[in-house]
Design an enzyme around this catalytic site. Sequence first.
Site, short mmCIF file in Angstrom:
data_model
loop_
_atom_site.label_atom_id
_atom_site.label_comp_id
_atom_site.label_asym_id
_atom_site.label_seq_id
_atom_site.Cartn_x
_atom_site.Cartn_y
_atom_site.Cartn_z
N ASP A 14 0.78 -1.25 0.00
CA ASP A 14 0.00 0.00 0.00
C ASP A 14 0.81 1.30 0.00
O ASP A 14 0.50 2.22 0.77
CB ASP A 14 -0.96 0.01 1.21
CG ASP A 14 -1.97 -1.12 1.20
OD1 ASP A 14 -1.87 -2.02 0.34
OD2 ASP A 14 -2.87 -1.12 2.07
N ASP A 65 -4.64 -0.76 -1.64
CA ASP A 65 -5.96 -0.58 -1.06
C ASP A 65 -6.81 0.01 -2.19
O ASP A 65 -6.40 1.00 -2.82
CB ASP A 65 -5.83 0.42 0.10
CG ASP A 65 -6.69 0.06 1.29
OD1 ASP A 65 -7.10 -1.11 1.42
OD2 ASP A 65 -6.95 0.97 2.11
N HIS A 67 -10.63 0.82 -2.73
CA HIS A 67 -11.99 0.81 -2.19
C HIS A 67 -13.04 1.32 -3.17
O HIS A 67 -12.85 2.34 -3.84
CB HIS A 67 -12.05 1.67 -0.93
CG HIS A 67 -11.23 1.13 0.20
ND1 HIS A 67 -11.29 -0.19 0.60
CD2 HIS A 67 -10.33 1.73 1.03
CE1 HIS A 67 -10.46 -0.37 1.62
NE2 HIS A 67 -9.86 0.76 1.90
N HIS A 73 -15.82 0.82 6.73
CA HIS A 73 -14.39 1.14 6.83
C HIS A 73 -14.16 2.66 6.86
O HIS A 73 -13.26 3.14 7.54
CB HIS A 73 -13.70 0.50 5.63
CG HIS A 73 -12.22 0.57 5.59
ND1 HIS A 73 -11.42 0.24 6.66
CD2 HIS A 73 -11.37 0.93 4.59
CE1 HIS A 73 -10.14 0.39 6.30
NE2 HIS A 73 -10.09 0.81 5.06
N HIS A 90 -10.31 7.11 1.82
CA HIS A 90 -8.96 6.96 1.25
C HIS A 90 -8.97 5.89 0.17
O HIS A 90 -9.81 4.99 0.17
CB HIS A 90 -7.96 6.57 2.36
CG HIS A 90 -8.30 5.26 3.00
ND1 HIS A 90 -9.17 5.16 4.06
CD2 HIS A 90 -7.91 3.99 2.71
CE1 HIS A 90 -9.30 3.88 4.40
NE2 HIS A 90 -8.56 3.14 3.59
N LYS A 115 -7.02 -4.89 -3.19
CA LYS A 115 -7.79 -5.42 -2.06
C LYS A 115 -8.76 -4.36 -1.57
O LYS A 115 -8.54 -3.17 -1.77
CB LYS A 115 -6.86 -5.83 -0.92
CG LYS A 115 -6.06 -4.67 -0.32
CD LYS A 115 -5.10 -5.19 0.73
CE LYS A 115 -4.20 -4.10 1.29
NZ LYS A 115 -4.89 -3.09 2.10
N CYS A 158 -1.89 -2.43 7.87
CA CYS A 158 -1.86 -3.33 6.71
C CYS A 158 -0.58 -4.15 6.61
O CYS A 158 -0.61 -5.30 6.17
CB CYS A 158 -2.14 -2.55 5.43
SG CYS A 158 -3.86 -1.97 5.38
ZN LIG Z 1 -8.57 1.06 3.53
#
Ligand SMILES: [Zn+2]
Length: 207
Positions: A14, A65, A67, A73, A90, A115, A158
């Site tokens: 990340d 990451d 999303h 989250h 984020h 992810k 993470c």
């Molecule tokens: Zn996240």
Amino acid sequence: MVSTHSREAIIVVDVQNDFVDGSLGTARGVEVARGINAWLREVVGADAEEGAEINSRPLIAGTMDWHINPQGHFAPEGEEPDYENTWPVHCVADTHGAQVCGELNPELMDVWFHKGEYTAAYSGFEGHLAREEQTLKQWLNSLEIEHVTIVGIATDFCVRATAEDALKAGFGVTVVEELCSAVSEDGAAKALDALRAAGAEVIAQPR
Ligand SMILES: [Zn+2]
């Protein structure tokens, strides 16, 4: 033909704009992105100089990451995140914040895993190849990787979750402290202690 790769992989967790200097920027984000870039150039470059086969060096996987709607989250609009379970918005897929930090050349990675499209997904082991289903664990197993070295952001979330899942999946695990940036230094110390206790090797600098 016998495979000659080193059975070693590097997982870069990340290193994305939002975690470096964006909505969830971490104190050492820029420094860590630069440090990882310099180290990976050595890893990849040494291989090229010696004229060795590409698979004699560690393979390098990056996680992102990514999303779309990660359930709870993100803190609800108008509410403060608690920085434990809820976070500022984020790494929304396909935005600048989700892109790899400019200090890290994305071409140094052999492969990328996304992810967190619809879950929190702290661990890279919840990741899969972009637009494909193969998971990080399946990829590592298909290459007969036995040991992973983990760097990236954030040490206390993470990186920790990725290292814990790597241990659970049976890989040897090394975490390079200098090449990890934390949300909080206290959290990072606890995370590294927990990882040591679980069987990971924590080293100060890359070797
Ligand atoms: Zn996240």
